[in-house]
Write a protein that holds these residues in place. Structure first.
Motif, PDB file in Angstrom:
ATOM      1  N   THR A   1       0.819  -1.219   0.000  1.00  0.00           N
ATOM      2  CA  THR A   1       0.000   0.000   0.000  1.00  0.00           C
ATOM      3  C   THR A   1       0.849   1.264   0.000  1.00  0.00           C
ATOM      4  O   THR A   1       0.306   2.358  -0.040  1.00  0.00           O
ATOM      5  CB  THR A   1      -0.926   0.025   1.228  1.00  0.00           C
ATOM      6  OG1 THR A   1      -0.127  -0.042   2.409  1.00  0.00           O
ATOM      7  CG2 THR A   1      -1.909  -1.132   1.192  1.00  0.00           C
ATOM      8  N   ASN A   2       2.163   1.129   0.043  1.00  0.00           N
ATOM      9  CA  ASN A   2       3.046   2.292   0.097  1.00  0.00           C
ATOM     10  C   ASN A   2       3.884   2.446  -1.173  1.00  0.00           C
ATOM     11  O   ASN A   2       5.004   2.934  -1.141  1.00  0.00           O
ATOM     12  CB  ASN A   2       3.960   2.205   1.324  1.00  0.00           C
ATOM     13  CG  ASN A   2       4.822   0.959   1.336  1.00  0.00           C
ATOM     14  OD1 ASN A   2       4.527  -0.029   0.678  1.00  0.00           O
ATOM     15  ND2 ASN A   2       5.902   1.013   2.095  1.00  0.00           N
ATOM     16  N   VAL A   3       3.347   2.068  -2.325  1.00  0.00           N
ATOM     17  CA  VAL A   3       4.069   2.127  -3.595  1.00  0.00           C
ATOM     18  C   VAL A   3       4.012   3.546  -4.143  1.00  0.00           C
ATOM     19  O   VAL A   3       2.942   4.108  -4.328  1.00  0.00           O
ATOM     20  CB  VAL A   3       3.480   1.126  -4.615  1.00  0.00           C
ATOM     21  CG1 VAL A   3       4.160   1.258  -5.961  1.00  0.00           C
ATOM     22  CG2 VAL A   3       3.597  -0.289  -4.093  1.00  0.00           C
ATOM     23  N   GLU A   4       5.182   4.122  -4.397  1.00  0.00           N
ATOM     24  CA  GLU A   4       5.290   5.452  -5.000  1.00  0.00           C
ATOM     25  C   GLU A   4       5.363   5.343  -6.524  1.00  0.00           C
ATOM     26  O   GLU A   4       4.867   6.210  -7.229  1.00  0.00           O
ATOM     27  CB  GLU A   4       6.537   6.172  -4.488  1.00  0.00           C
ATOM     28  CG  GLU A   4       6.489   6.492  -3.007  1.00  0.00           C
ATOM     29  CD  GLU A   4       5.460   7.560  -2.679  1.00  0.00           C
ATOM     30  OE1 GLU A   4       5.340   8.530  -3.438  1.00  0.00           O
ATOM     31  OE2 GLU A   4       4.781   7.408  -1.654  1.00  0.00           O
ATOM     32  N   GLU A   5       6.012   4.302  -7.017  1.00  0.00           N
ATOM     33  CA  GLU A   5       6.184   4.094  -8.457  1.00  0.00           C
ATOM     34  C   GLU A   5       6.482   2.622  -8.692  1.00  0.00           C
ATOM     35  O   GLU A   5       7.047   1.956  -7.835  1.00  0.00           O
ATOM     36  CB  GLU A   5       7.346   4.960  -8.960  1.00  0.00           C
ATOM     37  CG  GLU A   5       7.556   4.942 -10.448  1.00  0.00           C
ATOM     38  CD  GLU A   5       8.638   5.915 -10.906  1.00  0.00           C
ATOM     39  OE1 GLU A   5       8.830   6.022 -12.120  1.00  0.00           O
ATOM     40  OE2 GLU A   5       9.294   6.541 -10.058  1.00  0.00           O
ATOM     41  N   TYR A   6       6.090   2.117  -9.871  1.00  0.00           N
ATOM     42  CA  TYR A   6       6.422   0.744 -10.230  1.00  0.00           C
ATOM     43  C   TYR A   6       6.708   0.650 -11.721  1.00  0.00           C
ATOM     44  O   TYR A   6       6.315   1.504 -12.500  1.00  0.00           O
ATOM     45  CB  TYR A   6       5.300  -0.231  -9.846  1.00  0.00           C
ATOM     46  CG  TYR A   6       4.065  -0.123 -10.713  1.00  0.00           C
ATOM     47  CD1 TYR A   6       4.010  -0.739 -11.958  1.00  0.00           C
ATOM     48  CD2 TYR A   6       2.959   0.579 -10.289  1.00  0.00           C
ATOM     49  CE1 TYR A   6       2.883  -0.643 -12.761  1.00  0.00           C
ATOM     50  CE2 TYR A   6       1.827   0.682 -11.079  1.00  0.00           C
ATOM     51  CZ  TYR A   6       1.797   0.072 -12.312  1.00  0.00           C
ATOM     52  OH  TYR A   6       0.685   0.174 -13.107  1.00  0.00           O
ATOM     53  N   CYS A   7       7.411  -0.410 -12.114  1.00  0.00           N
ATOM     54  CA  CYS A   7       7.659  -0.724 -13.515  1.00  0.00           C
ATOM     55  C   CYS A   7       7.615  -2.243 -13.659  1.00  0.00           C
ATOM     56  O   CYS A   7       8.456  -2.939 -13.088  1.00  0.00           O
ATOM     57  CB  CYS A   7       8.992  -0.167 -13.989  1.00  0.00           C
ATOM     58  SG  CYS A   7       9.278  -0.469 -15.745  1.00  0.00           S
ATOM     59  N   VAL A   8       6.644  -2.738 -14.402  1.00  0.00           N
ATOM     60  CA  VAL A   8       6.472  -4.178 -14.563  1.00  0.00           C
ATOM     61  C   VAL A   8       7.575  -4.765 -15.440  1.00  0.00           C
ATOM     62  O   VAL A   8       8.184  -5.773 -15.093  1.00  0.00           O
ATOM     63  CB  VAL A   8       5.084  -4.497 -15.170  1.00  0.00           C
ATOM     64  CG1 VAL A   8       4.937  -5.984 -15.439  1.00  0.00           C
ATOM     65  CG2 VAL A   8       3.985  -4.004 -14.250  1.00  0.00           C
ATOM     66  N   SER A   9       7.866  -4.128 -16.583  1.00  0.00           N
ATOM     67  CA  SER A   9       8.837  -4.693 -17.526  1.00  0.00           C
ATOM     68  C   SER A   9      10.248  -4.741 -16.950  1.00  0.00           C
ATOM     69  O   SER A   9      11.016  -5.647 -17.272  1.00  0.00           O
ATOM     70  CB  SER A   9       8.839  -3.895 -18.829  1.00  0.00           C
ATOM     71  OG  SER A   9       9.193  -2.549 -18.589  1.00  0.00           O
ATOM     72  N   GLU A  10      10.617  -3.777 -16.096  1.00  0.00           N
ATOM     73  CA  GLU A  10      11.936  -3.791 -15.480  1.00  0.00           C
ATOM     74  C   GLU A  10      11.937  -4.527 -14.140  1.00  0.00           C
ATOM     75  O   GLU A  10      12.996  -4.795 -13.580  1.00  0.00           O
ATOM     76  CB  GLU A  10      12.443  -2.359 -15.292  1.00  0.00           C
ATOM     77  CG  GLU A  10      12.670  -1.649 -16.609  1.00  0.00           C
ATOM     78  CD  GLU A  10      13.074  -0.204 -16.445  1.00  0.00           C
ATOM     79  OE1 GLU A  10      13.424   0.213 -15.313  1.00  0.00           O
ATOM     80  OE2 GLU A  10      13.037   0.528 -17.438  1.00  0.00           O
ATOM     81  N   GLY A  11      10.744  -4.829 -13.583  1.00  0.00           N
ATOM     82  CA  GLY A  11      10.629  -5.626 -12.366  1.00  0.00           C
ATOM     83  C   GLY A  11      11.069  -4.926 -11.100  1.00  0.00           C
ATOM     84  O   GLY A  11      11.880  -5.474 -10.350  1.00  0.00           O
ATOM     85  N   TRP A  12      10.556  -3.705 -10.833  1.00  0.00           N
ATOM     86  CA  TRP A  12      10.907  -2.999  -9.605  1.00  0.00           C
ATOM     87  C   TRP A  12       9.749  -2.143  -9.107  1.00  0.00           C
ATOM     88  O   TRP A  12       8.838  -1.809  -9.854  1.00  0.00           O
ATOM     89  CB  TRP A  12      12.159  -2.140  -9.766  1.00  0.00           C
ATOM     90  CG  TRP A  12      12.099  -1.101 -10.849  1.00  0.00           C
ATOM     91  CD1 TRP A  12      12.568  -1.217 -12.120  1.00  0.00           C
ATOM     92  CD2 TRP A  12      11.537   0.213 -10.760  1.00  0.00           C
ATOM     93  NE1 TRP A  12      12.341  -0.066 -12.822  1.00  0.00           N
ATOM     94  CE2 TRP A  12      11.713   0.832 -12.010  1.00  0.00           C
ATOM     95  CE3 TRP A  12      10.897   0.923  -9.753  1.00  0.00           C
ATOM     96  CZ2 TRP A  12      11.275   2.129 -12.284  1.00  0.00           C
ATOM     97  CZ3 TRP A  12      10.456   2.218 -10.032  1.00  0.00           C
ATOM     98  CH2 TRP A  12      10.652   2.800 -11.274  1.00  0.00           C
ATOM     99  N   VAL A  13       9.793  -1.850  -7.820  1.00  0.00           N
ATOM    100  CA  VAL A  13       8.858  -0.914  -7.190  1.00  0.00           C
ATOM    101  C   VAL A  13       9.672   0.063  -6.347  1.00  0.00           C
ATOM    102  O   VAL A  13      10.761  -0.254  -5.890  1.00  0.00           O
ATOM    103  CB  VAL A  13       7.817  -1.612  -6.282  1.00  0.00           C
ATOM    104  CG1 VAL A  13       6.876  -2.478  -7.074  1.00  0.00           C
ATOM    105  CG2 VAL A  13       8.481  -2.395  -5.184  1.00  0.00           C
TER     106      VAL A  13
END
Length: 85
Positions: free
Chosen positions: A40-52
């Motif tokens: 619930t504390n995600v500021e940004e994510y990227c699925v293709s690069e695999g990071w949050v």
């Protein structure tokens, strides 16, 4: 984004200054599972690069933005309105 899709974008940020910020998508409600755990504390994510990028407590940087830590792993974003079905 004028049409609603079934999947969230590959990369999304809650920071209005980011080029990956999309108010329409955020208003719809996006949830994120990271390594199978709801976050619930995600500021940004990227699925293709695999990071949050997760905010760390109430600490802020010198510009007043939340301090964040970047973690690598499996990222699964979903729209919260479709998760209720």
């Amino acid at each position: 984004m004028t049409e609603q899709t079934a999947t969230p974008p590959d990369r999304l940020s809650v920071d209005p200054d980011s080029p990956f910020h999309d108010e329409a998508v955020l208003a719809r409600g996006v949830g994120v599972r990271f390594k199978g755990v709801e976050k619930t504390n995600v500021e940004e994510y990227c699925v293709s690069e695999g990071w949050v990028r997760l905010s760390v407590g109430n600490t802020v940087d010198r510009r007043g933005r939340p301090m964040a830590v970047k973690l690598k792993g499996a990222v699964e974003p979903y729209f919260q309105d479709s998760a209720r079905d």
